[in-house]
Design a protein around this motif. Sequence first.
Motif, mmCIF file in Angstrom:
data_model
loop_
_atom_site.group_PDB
_atom_site.id
_atom_site.type_symbol
_atom_site.label_atom_id
_atom_site.label_comp_id
_atom_site.label_asym_id
_atom_site.label_seq_id
_atom_site.Cartn_x
_atom_site.Cartn_y
_atom_site.Cartn_z
ATOM 1 N N THR A 191 10.835 3.763 -1.750
ATOM 2 C CA THR A 191 9.828 4.093 -0.743
ATOM 3 C C THR A 191 9.482 5.569 -0.878
ATOM 4 O OG1 THR A 191 10.657 2.415 0.782
ATOM 5 C CG2 THR A 191 9.355 4.204 1.724
ATOM 6 N N LEU A 192 8.190 5.875 -1.024
ATOM 7 C CA LEU A 192 7.746 7.246 -1.251
ATOM 8 C C LEU A 192 7.020 7.759 -0.018
ATOM 9 C CD1 LEU A 192 7.348 9.656 -3.180
ATOM 10 C CD2 LEU A 192 5.261 8.535 -3.997
ATOM 11 N N ALA A 193 7.601 8.770 0.641
ATOM 12 C CA ALA A 193 6.957 9.404 1.786
ATOM 13 C C ALA A 193 5.991 10.466 1.280
ATOM 14 C CB ALA A 193 8.003 10.031 2.702
ATOM 15 N N LEU A 194 4.723 10.393 1.721
ATOM 16 C CA LEU A 194 3.675 11.315 1.294
ATOM 17 C C LEU A 194 3.039 11.979 2.512
ATOM 18 C CD1 LEU A 194 2.034 8.912 -1.294
ATOM 19 C CD2 LEU A 194 3.351 10.963 -1.862
ATOM 20 N N ARG A 195 2.312 13.072 2.261
ATOM 21 C CA ARG A 195 1.679 13.783 3.371
ATOM 22 C C ARG A 195 0.577 12.965 4.018
ATOM 23 N NH1 ARG A 195 -1.355 19.712 3.567
ATOM 24 N NH2 ARG A 195 -2.401 19.327 5.548
ATOM 25 N N GLY A 196 -0.356 12.464 3.261
ATOM 26 C CA GLY A 196 -1.452 11.698 3.818
ATOM 27 C C GLY A 196 -2.546 12.569 4.399
ATOM 28 N N PRO A 197 -3.450 11.981 5.204
ATOM 29 C CA PRO A 197 -4.626 12.705 5.705
ATOM 30 C C PRO A 197 -4.321 13.644 6.863
ATOM 31 C CG PRO A 197 -4.635 10.487 6.568
ATOM 32 C CD PRO A 197 -3.469 10.568 5.623
ATOM 33 N N MET A 203 0.863 -1.182 0.000
ATOM 34 C CA MET A 203 0.000 0.000 0.000
ATOM 35 C C MET A 203 0.896 1.227 0.000
ATOM 36 S SD MET A 203 -1.220 0.292 3.985
ATOM 37 C CE MET A 203 -1.783 -1.390 4.119
ATOM 38 N N SER A 204 0.309 2.397 -0.218
ATOM 39 C CA SER A 204 1.064 3.640 -0.170
ATOM 40 C C SER A 204 1.497 3.909 1.265
ATOM 41 C CB SER A 204 0.215 4.813 -0.671
ATOM 42 O OG SER A 204 -0.120 4.647 -2.028
ATOM 43 N N ALA A 205 2.792 4.057 1.469
ATOM 44 C CA ALA A 205 3.324 4.299 2.809
ATOM 45 C C ALA A 205 4.809 4.653 2.678
ATOM 46 C CB ALA A 205 3.155 3.059 3.677
ATOM 47 N N PRO A 206 5.279 5.453 3.646
ATOM 48 C CA PRO A 206 4.607 6.008 4.818
ATOM 49 C C PRO A 206 3.862 7.306 4.516
ATOM 50 C CG PRO A 206 6.941 6.533 4.871
ATOM 51 C CD PRO A 206 6.733 5.681 3.657
ATOM 52 N N LEU A 207 2.691 7.428 5.110
ATOM 53 C CA LEU A 207 1.886 8.645 5.068
ATOM 54 C C LEU A 207 1.865 9.262 6.467
ATOM 55 C CD1 LEU A 207 0.894 7.084 2.489
ATOM 56 C CD2 LEU A 207 -1.307 8.175 2.845
ATOM 57 N N GLY A 208 1.488 10.546 6.530
ATOM 58 C CA GLY A 208 1.449 11.219 7.811
ATOM 59 C C GLY A 208 0.647 10.446 8.840
ATOM 60 N N THR A 268 -1.078 16.169 8.947
ATOM 61 C CA THR A 268 0.259 16.759 8.878
ATOM 62 C C THR A 268 1.194 16.177 9.933
ATOM 63 O OG1 THR A 268 -0.431 18.572 10.327
ATOM 64 C CG2 THR A 268 -0.608 18.929 7.933
ATOM 65 N N ALA A 269 0.677 15.283 10.778
ATOM 66 C CA ALA A 269 1.522 14.650 11.791
ATOM 67 C C ALA A 269 2.634 13.851 11.116
ATOM 68 C CB ALA A 269 0.683 13.734 12.672
ATOM 69 N N PRO A 270 3.808 13.792 11.729
ATOM 70 C CA PRO A 270 4.898 13.039 11.102
ATOM 71 C C PRO A 270 4.616 11.548 11.076
ATOM 72 C CG PRO A 270 5.517 13.723 13.312
ATOM 73 C CD PRO A 270 4.220 14.413 13.005
ATOM 74 N N ALA A 271 5.125 10.885 10.055
ATOM 75 C CA ALA A 271 5.163 9.427 10.022
ATOM 76 C C ALA A 271 6.502 8.981 10.610
ATOM 77 C CB ALA A 271 5.013 8.919 8.596
ATOM 78 N N THR A 272 6.537 7.780 11.157
ATOM 79 C CA THR A 272 7.792 7.208 11.631
ATOM 80 C C THR A 272 8.044 5.890 10.916
ATOM 81 O OG1 THR A 272 6.755 6.059 13.499
ATOM 82 C CG2 THR A 272 7.580 8.288 13.888
ATOM 83 N N TYR A 273 9.295 5.657 10.580
ATOM 84 C CA TYR A 273 9.706 4.435 9.895
ATOM 85 C C TYR A 273 10.985 3.972 10.581
ATOM 86 C CZ TYR A 273 11.164 1.437 5.935
ATOM 87 O OH TYR A 273 11.560 0.394 5.141
#
Length: 291
Positions: free
Chosen positions: A108-114, A79-84, A116-121
Motif C-alpha cells: 500500500t503506497l501512501a501519497l500526497r494527493g490533491p 486505484m491509487s490510495a490512500p491519498l491526502g 495536504t490534509a491527512p488521509a485516514t486508513y
Amino acid sequence: MSPATRLASARATSDVSSPPPGAQEPTGHPDGVRATARIRAAHNGRATTLPQLRSDGPFHLRRLRTGGNAARVGIIGAMSAPLGGDRLSLDITAEDRAELEVTTAAATLALRGPTTAPATYDVRLSVAEHAILRWLPQPLISSASSNLRQTCTVELDATARLVLREEQLLGRAGEEPGRLVSRILVRRAGRTLLDQHTAYGSPEPGWDGPAVLNGNRAVGQLLLVGPGVNARADPVLLREGSKDGCALLAPLAEGPALLATAVAPTSSVLRELLDEAHAHALGRQRGRSGA
C-alpha cells in the motif's frame, strides 16, 4: 488520477454482496474518497464460508483458493490510495469457529494527493469464540510529502486466536518519508491487551534517532494471541548486535499473547526478522505442549 476519476472508479467498484436496502452509500468529497470494504467469515459446520465480501473504493476483494477448511481473501488495489483527504476503512469479522486469512496483493503506497490534509486508513478486526483470524497485509509505504493516520482496532473474544503482521517502509528508494501516525489497539474479552502508538517523519521529534529507528527505514510488528501461546518465557532479542536490524519478542501482560517489534534497513530484512520471531514463537508453543 484526478479526484473526479478516482471517485467515479470508487462508485464503479464491484460488490460481491450488495449493501442492505436503504443503506447509505459512502460519499466522496472534493479532497478525497470515502470508502468502507467489509469481509465477514462464518462457519457452516464443515468449513468457513464468506457470506459477505463488499468491495468499495480502492478495495477490490477476491476469494483465494485454499486447500483446507479455512477461507482466504486477497485485497487488490483498484486505484491509487490512500491519498491526502481519503477516508478509508476495512471491517473484517470472523464469526464463531471461522478461520480466515486476509492479505493484500501488493504494498500500500501512501501519497500526497490533491490536498495536504491527512488521509485516514482504519482497519477494524473482530474475532469471535474459537475463531482464527490472520491479518497479513503487504507493507505500507510512506512516500515523500504524504500524510497518513492509520489505525488497527481489534476485538477478540476469550477463545479467539489472532495472527497480526504489519510492516511500514518509511520512504521509497532515495527519498525521505512522509508523516505516518499509526495506532494498534487490541482488546481481549473486553480488557485492553495492547495499545501502541507510533509516529514517524517530519515534524515528529527524534523519530529517526538512536532511541527509535537508529537510521533504519523499515519497522514492523507481529502479534500472536490466543490459547496455546506461550507467554511465560522471558523476552528474546533476535540478531542482537547486528547492523542489519533486530527484533524483540516479548510477552504481553494481559496475554496469552506475544508481540515482536522489529526495525531493519530494508523491507526484505524486516520480513526475515518477523519470520524468525514467528518461528521462535511457534517453537515455544511446541515446547510447551510437548510436541
